[in-house]
Design an enzyme around this catalytic site. Structure first.
Site, short mmCIF file in Angstrom:
data_model
loop_
_atom_site.label_atom_id
_atom_site.label_comp_id
_atom_site.label_asym_id
_atom_site.label_seq_id
_atom_site.Cartn_x
_atom_site.Cartn_y
_atom_site.Cartn_z
N HIS A 257 -2.75 9.65 -1.02
CA HIS A 257 -3.27 8.79 0.06
C HIS A 257 -2.08 8.22 0.83
O HIS A 257 -1.27 7.48 0.28
CB HIS A 257 -4.11 7.65 -0.53
CG HIS A 257 -4.92 6.90 0.48
ND1 HIS A 257 -4.37 6.02 1.38
CD2 HIS A 257 -6.26 6.93 0.73
CE1 HIS A 257 -5.34 5.51 2.13
NE2 HIS A 257 -6.49 6.04 1.77
N CYS B 231 16.22 -23.69 4.98
CA CYS B 231 16.02 -25.13 4.86
C CYS B 231 15.24 -25.39 3.58
O CYS B 231 15.35 -24.62 2.63
CB CYS B 231 15.30 -25.69 6.08
SG CYS B 231 13.66 -24.96 6.32
#
Length: 699
Positions: A621, A29
């Site tokens: 990491h 929309c």
């Protein structure tokens, strides 16, 4: 933080909703992507909310899922649909009889699913018309401004052909609105939208409306001497049919299409598929046009007039209460899409009364909303928040010039709980002023923006009210901040770190680096960056000659390589832990990226520190904030002090468990002592296998 490319955002959104195989259909929309998913539980709301370019997410019943993008929604929709995996536009799959029955039963789940579906029906019937309604309101605003400056009498009965033509430019939208609403409503209910439009158009043709007040045989017109109104009744096939002008009506098409859907789908079950194209529309029209003219049309007008009369009574008998309630309701209605019924009543009022009394108080809400956004913008300038400054600037422009509040709501206000009370104070002040001054009316349907101020009457009262609402919210947000003191301190620290990193310096307060990262930084040299690329005192490898062949660091996991600027962690993104890459992993097989010694292995298994023989410090990491998982899902295969070679297995990670815990799985690899190097060159934007070179380090 670098802004992701449109293609990257599209891919991340696709992954966030569970992949193309989980998408049944996708539409959009004015501000939102609207997904119908096979399984709504597969949507990763937290990951989607965290994406740059996404203002927020709205999960709904029935496996529907909305993602708020803002003004760029059409481009993002196009990027998603152009992805190779979305070639089919969705993946409706064949269902067994048991699955079909289960799906039907599931539609009733949730106490308020029916209410959600009702408002979805209302919203989707109006939402696609947002652009043309806005366009019409701006044409009205321009004409009203010319009227205010005496260029033309906007309301004169004897206007020239030029201004009659200008009138038609905006009246086309409002008059034929029932046909447009009928089309959208039919499309929403999955029937032929042109049949819905045709049924509504039948009672708006000149043939039909020309009978009103005419001397056509079979038409009787009576006048109410008390009210001064007239009513025409046509006798069709011997039955009385009330004649109405349905231009601008919205309740009639909504009621009509709801019944049409039952008729249309019933006829499809009656007629064989090979003749449905002819007979289903034919009988639908044959049934629904008389039904609309005789019954639904008069009922719709009665319902709309009744609601309008009720609100008019409240406005007339308790104007201050009415003027306060409207702006205080809207901040809660708009985010849920529940404001459309009130918008429909505005159109009914204009069509029946000749004016509307809801839009004036509503303006207090809109400008309070925009004022809160202005307060955020001023704070973002003061605190040098680049991303928030860009968001607030776009949202404020959409609001002040277009009267659209969604970018402000989803982009800012719903993200920070301190804003709403301050915005509501502005709504209260603006509404109170409207009530005390006797109300504000308008004869046009207008989006409440700066450009449409001239359509409100009295204009000076409206200006006073919206100005008070705007500046009240702006001042409250600016002077009390939309962040807590702790949040402000943290954000400012992260900003300072990012700015320092951009200048080639690191000025990161120790508390902004998580404890596990500080432990890993200690594997050798701290990642302090010295200007000019020279080694800092005491750094490992400082005696290595500056010129040497580049050291290639391999990918610790297979997947897509991205830059640290795209990583959703301010410490890594600021390069406080050195330059490197992020990898969106394809699997949980984690290997050593380089030959060296495992100086540190985190107890939780989420991070590894490796030092090469020449002193290069490498951090691997796994995920972001995964230290909080306390090792769950991490199967570590090495221990600290061990020598490893490129490709040696470090850990097996259950990526599903990481995602289920709500954490990002992106695996990061950085060179901690980047400052000691001549250059650290990441190679991003590629799909790699574990062991492929992704970073080149030169001394």
């Amino acid at each position: 933080m670098n802004t992701p490319t449109p293609e990257m955002l599209a891919e991340k959104i696709l992954r966030g909703v569970g992949g193309p195989e989980n998408i049944e259909s996708l539409t959009h929309c004015a501000t939102r992507l609207r997904f119908q998913l096979h399984d709504g539980s597969k949507a990763d709301q937290a990951a989607l909310d965290a994406l740059d370019g996404v203002m927020g997410t709205v999960p709904q019943s029935g496996d529907r899922f909305q993602i708020v993008i803002g003004g760029a929604v059409a481009g993002v929709y196009s990027d998603i649909m152009n992805l190779p995996s979305m070639t089919g536009g969705g993946t409706p799959r064949p269902q067994s009889d048991a699955e079909v029955k289960a799906e039907i039963r599931a539609k009733g789940r949730g106490r308020f699913a029916w209410l959600d579906n009702f408002f979805e029906y209302l919203s989707d019937s109006f939402r696609p018309l947002l652009g043309v309604l806005l366009g019409a309101s701006l044409i009205i605003a321009i004409a009203s401004m010319l009227d205010a400056f005496g260029v033309v009498d906007f309301r004169a009965a004897d206007k020239s052909a030029t201004w009659v033509f200008v009138d038609s430019m905006w009246r086309s939208v409002l008059y034929f609105l029932p046909i447009m609403v009928a089309y959208n409503a039919a499309k929403k209910l999955k029937i032929d939208p042109w049949v819905g439009a045709t049924v509504m158009a039948a009672v708006m043709t000149p043939n039909f409306t020309g009978m009103i007040g005419s001397k056509t045989p079979g038409v009787t017109t009576t006048t109410n001497a008390t009210l001064g109104t007239s009513e025409s009744v046509a006798h069709v096939f011997g039955l009385p049919m009330q004649l109405n002008d349905y231009g601008g009506q919205v309740f009639v098409p909504l009621l009509m299409v709801a019944l049409l859907a039952l008729v249309y789908k019933g006829l499809k079950r009656v007629f064989p598929e090979n003749v449905q194209m002819v007979f289903v529309p034919f009988f639908s029209m044959l049934i629904m046009i008389p039904m609309t003219a005789f019954l639904i049309g008069p009922m719709g007008i009665w319902a709309g007039n009744g609601l309008g009369t009720g609100l008019s009574w409240l406005n007339g008998n308790a104007p201050i209460v009415f003027a306060i309630v409207i702006p205080l309701l809207y901040p809660f209605l708009v985010p849920l899409g529940l404001h459309w019924p009130l918008n429909a009543l505005m159109l009914v009022n204009i069509n029946t009364l000749g004016y509307d009394f809801i839009q004036g108080p509503m303006g207090a809400w809109n400008f309070a909303c925009f004022g809160a956004t202005a307060g955020v913008l001023l704070l973002s300038i003061r605190h040098r928040e680049k991303d928030m400054r860009q968001t607030a600037t776009g949202a404020l422009a959409a609001g002040l010039l277009g009267g659209i509040s969604e970018p402000s709501l989803y982009g800012i206000h719903l993200r920070f709980k301190r804003i709403y009370p301050r915005m509501l104070a502005g709504c209260l002040v603006g509404g109170l002023i409207v009530g005390i001054l006797g109300g504000v009316d308008t004869k046009a349907f207008a989006f409440t923006s700066l450009l449409t101020i001239p359509v409100f009457d009295p204009m000076i009262k409206y200006i006073i009210a919206i100005s008070a609402a705007f500046f009240t919210s702006m001042a409250l947000v600016y002077f009390s901040d939309y962040r807590t003191k702790e949040e402000r301190a943290q954000v400012n620290d992260e900003r300072d770190a990012a700015e320092a990193a951009a200048k080639g310096e690191v000025a990161v307060p120790a508390r902004t680096v998580p404890a596990e990262e500080r432990e890993l930084v200690a594997v050798g040299a701290a990642p302090a960056v010295a200007t000019g690329g020279s080694a800092s005192a005491g750094s490992v490898g400082a005696d290595v000659p500056a010129a040497r062949k580049g050291l290639e660091l391999a990918a610790p996991v297979a997947g897509r390589v991205i830059g640290l600027g795209e990583v959703e962690d301010p410490v890594f993104a600021s390069r406080a832990l050195g330059e490197g890459v992020g990898i969106e992993p394809a699997d949980g097989h984690v290997v050593a990226p380089v030959d060296g010694e495992l100086v540190t292995v985190a107890e939780t298994g989420h991070a590894f520190g490796i030092r090469t023989t020449d002193g290069t410090e490498v951090l691997v990491h796994i995920g972001i904030d995964t230290v909080k998982m306390n090792g769950k899902g991490f199967d570590v295969r090495v221990e600290a002090g061990r020598k490893v070679s490129t490709g040696d297995l470090l850990a097996e990670v259950d990526l599903g468990a990481v995602r289920a815990a709500g954490y990002s799985t992106v695996t990061l690899m950085t060179v901690l002592n980047t400052a000691d190097m001549a250059s650290v060159e990441p190679h991003t934007g590629q799909d790699v296998t574990a062991g492929a070179p992704v970073v080149t380090v030169r001394r």
